[in-house]
Scaffold this motif. Structure first.
Motif, PDB file in Angstrom:
ATOM      1  N   HIS A  45       0.870  -1.206   0.003  1.00  0.00           N
ATOM      2  CA  HIS A  45      -0.097  -0.102  -0.089  1.00  0.00           C
ATOM      3  C   HIS A  45       0.942   1.298   0.104  1.00  0.00           C
ATOM      4  O   HIS A  45       0.679   2.235  -0.715  1.00  0.00           O
ATOM      5  N   TYR A  93      -2.368  -2.925   7.927  1.00  0.00           N
ATOM      6  CA  TYR A  93      -3.678  -3.195   7.205  1.00  0.00           C
ATOM      7  C   TYR A  93      -4.008  -4.711   6.854  1.00  0.00           C
ATOM      8  O   TYR A  93      -2.781  -5.335   6.647  1.00  0.00           O
ATOM      9  N   GLU A 104      -7.180  -0.011  -2.929  1.00  0.00           N
ATOM     10  CA  GLU A 104      -7.132   0.719  -1.438  1.00  0.00           C
ATOM     11  C   GLU A 104      -8.255  -0.061  -0.622  1.00  0.00           C
ATOM     12  O   GLU A 104      -8.166   0.155   0.609  1.00  0.00           O
ATOM     13  N   ILE A 105      -8.780  -1.251  -1.028  1.00  0.00           N
ATOM     14  CA  ILE A 105      -9.651  -2.082  -0.070  1.00  0.00           C
ATOM     15  C   ILE A 105      -8.829  -2.493   0.874  1.00  0.00           C
ATOM     16  O   ILE A 105      -9.554  -2.879   2.145  1.00  0.00           O
ATOM     17  N   VAL A 144     -15.020   0.521  -3.671  1.00  0.00           N
ATOM     18  CA  VAL A 144     -13.834   1.009  -3.208  1.00  0.00           C
ATOM     19  C   VAL A 144     -12.595   0.487  -4.462  1.00  0.00           C
ATOM     20  O   VAL A 144     -12.844  -0.613  -4.878  1.00  0.00           O
ATOM     21  N   PRO A 145     -11.688   1.307  -4.652  1.00  0.00           N
ATOM     22  CA  PRO A 145     -10.684   0.939  -5.723  1.00  0.00           C
ATOM     23  C   PRO A 145      -9.817  -0.372  -5.261  1.00  0.00           C
ATOM     24  O   PRO A 145      -9.817  -0.511  -3.997  1.00  0.00           O
ATOM     25  N   THR A 154     -17.751  -3.419  -6.339  1.00  0.00           N
ATOM     26  CA  THR A 154     -17.421  -2.724  -4.928  1.00  0.00           C
ATOM     27  C   THR A 154     -17.181  -1.248  -5.432  1.00  0.00           C
ATOM     28  O   THR A 154     -16.724  -1.129  -6.568  1.00  0.00           O
ATOM     29  N   THR A 157      -6.960  -1.176   3.058  1.00  0.00           N
ATOM     30  CA  THR A 157      -7.144  -0.428   4.248  1.00  0.00           C
ATOM     31  C   THR A 157      -8.168  -0.313   5.074  1.00  0.00           C
ATOM     32  O   THR A 157      -8.399   0.182   6.016  1.00  0.00           O
ATOM     33  N   LYS A 158      -9.226  -1.068   4.749  1.00  0.00           N
ATOM     34  CA  LYS A 158     -10.526  -1.004   5.195  1.00  0.00           C
ATOM     35  C   LYS A 158     -10.688  -2.015   6.381  1.00  0.00           C
ATOM     36  O   LYS A 158     -11.639  -1.717   7.316  1.00  0.00           O
ATOM     37  N   VAL A 216     -11.735  -8.681  -4.056  1.00  0.00           N
ATOM     38  CA  VAL A 216     -12.611  -7.458  -4.102  1.00  0.00           C
ATOM     39  C   VAL A 216     -13.642  -7.994  -5.055  1.00  0.00           C
ATOM     40  O   VAL A 216     -13.389  -8.546  -6.144  1.00  0.00           O
TER      41      VAL A 216
END
Length: 152
Positions: free
Chosen positions: A15, A67, A85-86, A81-82, A79, A88-89, A75
């Motif tokens: 990331h 993360y 970047e997922i 969210v790119p 969704t 980081t959730k 993913v």
């Protein structure tokens, strides 16, 4: 950070590599390919000490967060969210708190000033407790996407 899951360290490295400008890491990441940076991050950057503040308050900064997923290849296609970047959730924040090595503890509501007027205060003074437990309470708050804990 100690004993962190390898996948979380790798997730962080990837990331930070993909979004280096957000973390002021562009100068470092530009020297590596993605996998080489992940190795460099795991071996060096993840082991650097992080200052969080004095004993009265602590700010947990981005270097103390990992993360943990889900990963980009997990993913669902619909969704919002790119995929990069997922990861980081879901996060885990790590921190340690320790008391000073030389600590003087007195009973609650003790008058330390009066004890100092009556006799010299030193580590052997009868006012200071020698046995027992110390309880440290924390208030943990989120402030503008950052974690802060205040010891009392």
């Amino acid at each position: 950070m100690r004993n962190l899951p390898k996948n979380e360290i790798t997730n962080n490295a990837l990331h930070y590599y993909n979004f280096a400008d957000r973390f002021n890491l562009k100068e470092i990441t530009s020297q590596y390919y993605e996998t080489a940076f992940a190795r460099y991050y795991a071996k060096h950057m993840s082991k650097e000490p992080v200052q969080t503040g004095p004993y009265g308050w602590q700010i947990q900064n981005w270097k103390l967060r990992t993360y943990r997923g889900p990963l980009a290849n997990q993913v669902l296609p619909n969704t919002m969210v790119p995929p990069k970047e997922i990861v980081t959730k879901e996060q885990t924040w790590y921190g340690e708190y320790s008391l000073p090595a030389k600590l003087y503890v007195v009973p609650k509501n003790s008058n330390i000033q009066e004890a100092g007027r009556v006799g010299m205060l030193n580590e052997n003074h009868q006012l200071f407790l020698k046995d027992g437990y110390i309880i440290v309470n924390f208030d943990i708050e989120t402030i503008n996407e950052y974690l802060q804990s205040a010891g009392r």
